[in-house]
Design a protein around this motif. Structure first.
Motif, PDB file in Angstrom:
ATOM      1  N   UNK A 178       0.990  -1.382   0.175  1.00  2.92           N
ATOM      2  CA  UNK A 178      -0.123   0.097   0.079  1.00  2.92           C
ATOM      3  C   UNK A 178       0.856   1.364   0.112  1.00  2.92           C
ATOM      4  N   UNK A 179       1.562   1.432  -1.152  1.00  2.00           N
ATOM      5  CA  UNK A 179       2.493   2.510  -1.256  1.00  2.00           C
ATOM      6  C   UNK A 179       1.434   4.016  -1.063  1.00  2.00           C
ATOM      7  N   UNK A 180       1.890   4.783  -0.327  1.00  2.00           N
ATOM      8  CA  UNK A 180       1.142   5.951  -0.036  1.00  2.00           C
ATOM      9  C   UNK A 180       1.857   7.165   0.213  1.00  2.00           C
ATOM     10  N   UNK A 181       1.238   8.259   0.124  1.00  2.00           N
ATOM     11  CA  UNK A 181       2.142   9.760   0.511  1.00  2.00           C
ATOM     12  C   UNK A 181       1.485   9.934   1.689  1.00  2.00           C
ATOM     13  N   UNK A 182       2.612  10.230   2.555  1.00  2.00           N
ATOM     14  CA  UNK A 182       2.150  10.562   4.091  1.00  2.00           C
ATOM     15  C   UNK A 182       1.447  11.700   4.116  1.00  2.00           C
ATOM     16  N   UNK A 183       1.869  12.743   3.616  1.00  2.00           N
ATOM     17  CA  UNK A 183       1.139  13.888   3.595  1.00  2.00           C
ATOM     18  C   UNK A 183      -0.461  14.078   3.297  1.00  2.00           C
ATOM     19  N   UNK A 184      -0.600  13.174   2.187  1.00  2.00           N
ATOM     20  CA  UNK A 184      -2.068  12.815   1.797  1.00  2.00           C
ATOM     21  C   UNK A 184      -2.566  11.966   2.832  1.00  2.00           C
ATOM     22  N   UNK A 185      -1.915  11.115   3.153  1.00  2.00           N
ATOM     23  CA  UNK A 185      -2.908  10.161   4.270  1.00  2.00           C
ATOM     24  C   UNK A 185      -3.235  11.185   5.474  1.00  2.00           C
ATOM     25  N   UNK A 186      -2.349  11.840   5.840  1.00  2.00           N
ATOM     26  CA  UNK A 186      -2.525  12.821   7.057  1.00  2.00           C
ATOM     27  C   UNK A 186      -3.533  13.695   6.778  1.00  2.00           C
ATOM     28  N   UNK A 187      -3.426  14.386   5.919  1.00  2.00           N
ATOM     29  CA  UNK A 187      -4.621  15.480   5.514  1.00  2.00           C
ATOM     30  C   UNK A 187      -5.762  15.087   5.246  1.00  2.00           C
ATOM     31  N   UNK A 188      -6.053  13.784   4.676  1.00  2.00           N
ATOM     32  CA  UNK A 188      -7.345  13.108   4.624  1.00  2.00           C
ATOM     33  C   UNK A 188      -7.667  12.369   5.876  1.00  2.00           C
ATOM     34  N   UNK A 189      -6.975  12.300   6.951  1.00  2.00           N
ATOM     35  CA  UNK A 189      -7.358  11.556   8.112  1.00  2.00           C
ATOM     36  C   UNK A 189      -7.404  10.105   8.049  1.00  2.00           C
ATOM     37  N   UNK A 190      -6.672   9.567   7.103  1.00  2.18           N
ATOM     38  CA  UNK A 190      -6.624   8.185   6.941  1.00  2.18           C
ATOM     39  C   UNK A 190      -6.000   7.187   7.769  1.00  2.18           C
ATOM     40  N   UNK A 191      -6.647   6.244   8.271  1.00  2.00           N
ATOM     41  CA  UNK A 191      -6.055   5.247   9.116  1.00  2.00           C
ATOM     42  C   UNK A 191      -4.993   4.401   8.146  1.00  2.00           C
ATOM     43  N   UNK A 192      -3.960   3.904   8.746  1.00  2.00           N
ATOM     44  CA  UNK A 192      -3.027   3.088   8.094  1.00  2.00           C
ATOM     45  C   UNK A 192      -2.823   1.724   8.922  1.00  2.00           C
ATOM     46  N   UNK A 193      -3.251   0.515   8.534  1.00  2.00           N
ATOM     47  CA  UNK A 193      -3.125  -0.793   9.162  1.00  2.00           C
ATOM     48  C   UNK A 193      -1.911  -1.644   8.700  1.00  2.00           C
TER      49      UNK A 193
END
Length: 710
Positions: free
Chosen positions: A228-243
């Protein structure tokens, strides 16, 4: 602090509401008495059609993103961006960021805060004092509430993802007696994103925006299976949980900087097997998986699908969709996320769900015209999905020598479907054509062209004698049709790649197995393809009516029963007992029948033929590992029943063939006189879904599609 005291008091008061299921309050409406007059409307728009809103003083980044999305949605609907304005008719509050003064003001509005305040991601929308009040329990809940406003204005959650244009409106309003209280059924709802060509930095925010619209809050990784490659800034700004490895991490606290980790024991991980892509599942099959309490992956036994205690329920789980290409899984992904949010979201069935979606996309009149196309598309791809047409899946069992050429008959159904699709496309306004192409035309034409490419190449290989392809006009004609389909497939993908300035080019899988060049038994000059095609089988004129070539075979869809007998539990009206039901958008018939344990279906028919015959039953394959038996009994003319075991061993050769075919087949032989007959099929276990059956007096005949009349 006063705010904390109120929260504590409300939490204690929840005991008074322990029997109330907040999820059941989704989209509720206050009832009127007979003496009440029609409630006034609360208008979102001013006299010029402009929408405005206010928010509390501090809001989270994902709420700001949702407001920006909402502004764009309102421009698409009214022609004006929604803007923040003092005294606006829409008042938005993020509960976990309110000051004491703001919370006191919200409390005085008299909204049912007790139903959402302790629930994650929950929200309330309703009218109070001439204003539309929007309250989210946290950042995501507030953002989801704002996106709900877009839905209420006629903007589908899938609109931006599929370049769909909402209907324009001069004014927007909410009746003063209407409210929505929504609490998610499943706490963690999300995606396991497999690394592929579309996982590029510029696409991360698109995926995050799709997740926001679908109310998906989690990106999932399991033991390195899902990259699940992701951009940390995007994940944080969209309030996405990471499992990762069954541990979910999310940021909590008023400043949203404190990490909270939670271990998830049980997960409904849909399509975790690489052989089962979500985009390859019919909506009917996906709904069966989602509704099955046995379809569960546990932390301690990932291959065990039935580790649920008696007290366990879905609300304890995370629901994760294993996705290879979200662009090709539009309806399936939306269905899953909606059902994870609200257990009643698909109560009317997947067919109604898709019909309602099409109505929202294209308007009710056009949506009703499109639905039959989608039904036929799902039926044909259930017979053989394009993903299972090409190598390494080998040749299919389609036989050009049976039933007046069943191979060409199957492709002719696609020809008719393409023609109907183009007919509707021509009638659409220009602003709907991109969306129609992405949602309807592309999947239909992709499936049709891949089928034509692969089946005609298979026919050329079958006809051609070794070393003599260049002298075999019939084989060359089939090869020419295959190559022509391949060229059209490349043109289709090229067109898609240029839509909206190449917006989706990374999502078009041009290197998949179904996109490969056909394997024909020789070579053909490009200049000869058009000429050779003229000598190919003419589907419009050369196919005989099916009734003219099926005189010695009886074939029925399961839903064509003469009599149905419910299970003993259903007959006794035992609470929760399942009844016989037709499942739309499922199976070769498009209407498979769910047959509970102990229930039976009976079929009466007449046949002049007598002698030996082969009876074959086709059911929807069972992909639940924990299920050991899936048996039916078949009795012909009320004779001794034959027991058929229809459960295949996971990942066995037979299991794989069933997956590719979309059916599990079991056959036995009988000897019958001519005249009237009866077939009775009874379910001996749960999870039985009957699709079709056939009684063939040519016991050695080979074919793929059951020659049913309907």
């Amino acid at each position: 602090m006063k705010y904390k005291k109120i929260i504590l008091g409300v939490a204690l008061a929840l005991a008074c509401f322990s029997s109330l299921n907040a999820n059941a309050l989704t989209e509720t409406k206050v009832k009127k008495t007979e003496t009440q007059t029609a409630a006034p409307n609360v208008y979102w728009t001013d006299g010029y059609g402009r929408v405005s809103y206010t928010t509390n003083s501090i809001i989270s980044p994902v709420v700001k993103i949702a407001l920006k999305e909402f502004a764009g949605d309102m421009k698409a609907v009214t022609g004006f961006d929604a803007k923040e304005k003092s005294g606006a008719p829409i008042q938005i509050y993020q509960l976990d960021q309110l000051t004491n003064k703001e919370f006191s003001a919200v409390e005085k509005l008299g909204t049912p805060l007790h139903l959402i305040i302790t629930a994650k991601d929950a929200f309330y929308i309703g009218t109070r004092k001439g204003k539309l009040i929007v309250i989210g329990s946290n950042a995501r809940g507030t953002a989801y509430a704002i996106m709900k406003l877009s839905e209420l204005a006629g903007v589908s959650p899938l609109a931006a993802w599929n370049d769909l244009q909402p209907a324009q409106r001069k004014s927007l309003y909410t009746p003063a007696d209407q409210q929505w209280i929504e609490v998610p059924r499943i706490e963690f709802r999300g995606l396991a994103l497999n690394n592929s060509q579309w996982m590029k930095p510029q696409n991360y925010s698109r995926i995050a925006r799709l997740m926001l619209r679908l109310r998906a809050n989690t990106l999932w990784q399991v033991d390195g299976k899902h990259e699940a490659a992701y951009n940390k800034a995007v994940v944080d700004s969209f309030d996405i949980c990471v499992a990762e490895n069954y541990k979910v991490t999310e940021f909590v606290g008023k400043k949203h900087k404190k990490k909270h980790r939670q271990t998830i024991e049980n997960v409904k991980l849909v399509c975790s097997d690489a052989q089962m892509e979500m985009s390859n599942l019919s909506p009917g099959l996906l709904l069966e998986m989602l509704n099955s309490k046995d379809y569960l992956e546990s932390k301690n036994a990932q291959r065990g699908k039935s580790h649920r205690s008696e007290a366990h329920n879905d609300e304890d789980c995370a629901w994760i969709a294993n996705i290879t290409n979200p662009k090709q899984s539009t309806f399936q992904l939306a269905m899953m996320m909606n059902l994870a949010w609200n257990k009643n979201a698909l109560k009317a069935g997947c067919k109604t769900y898709i019909q309602n979606s099409l109505n929202a996309f294209f308007g009710t009149i056009t949506g009703k015209k499109i639905m039959p196309l989608m039904e036929e598309y799902y039926r044909l791809t259930s017979i053989r999905h394009s993903a299972y047409m090409a190598m390494p899946y080998g040749d299919t069992e389609f036989h050009s020598g049976e039933f007046g050429n069943e191979l060409e008959r199957f492709l002719y159904r696609y020809d008719l479907l393409k023609a109907k699709t183009e007919s509707i496309e021509r009638m659409l306004p220009q602003n709907q054509k991109d969306g129609f192409f992405e949602v309807v035309k592309y999947p239909i034409f992709l499936a049709a062209l891949v089928a034509e490419k692969e089946l005609e190449a298979q026919e050329a290989r079958y006809i051609s004698r070794p070393g003599l392809f260049n002298k075999d006009d019939e084989a060359k004609a089939a090869a020419a049709v295959s190559l022509d389909a391949y060229n059209k497939l490349k043109q289709l993908n090229a067109y898609y790649s240029h839509i909206r300035n190449g917006k989706w080019k990374d999502f078009i899988l041009t290197n998949g197995a179904e996109m490969q060049a056909p394997q024909i038994p020789g070579t053909l000059p490009a200049a000869d393809i058009k000429r050779l095609k003229a000598d190919a089988f003419d589907r419009s004129n050369d196919l005989k009516p099916l009734s003219a070539v099926t005189g010695d075979i009886i074939a029925k869809n399961a839903y064509e029963w003469s009599e149905a007998t419910e299970s003993p539990l259903a007959q006794a009206a035992v609470k929760g007992a399942e009844k016989i039901t037709v499942r739309p958008l499922l199976g070769h018939s498009g209407k498979a029948v769910k047959l509970p344990k102990g229930a039976s279906l009976s079929y009466d028919f007449y046949c002049d033929k007598s002698g030996d015959a082969r009876f074959t039953i086709a059911v929807i394959p069972c992909f639940l590992n924990a299920v050991k038996d899936m048996r039916v009994s078949v009795s012909i003319d009320r004779g001794e029943p034959v027991i058929c075991q229809l459960k295949e061993v996971y990942n066995s050769k037979d299991w794989q063939f069933d997956l590719w075919r979309g059916q599990t087949l079991k056959s036995f032989y009988v000897t019958l006189p001519g005249g009237s007959h009866n077939v009775t099929i009874k379910a001996l276990d749960d999870n039985v879904m009957i699709d079709q059956w056939v009684l063939d007096y040519d016991v050695d005949r080979e074919y793929y599609v059951f020659p049913v009349a309907k």
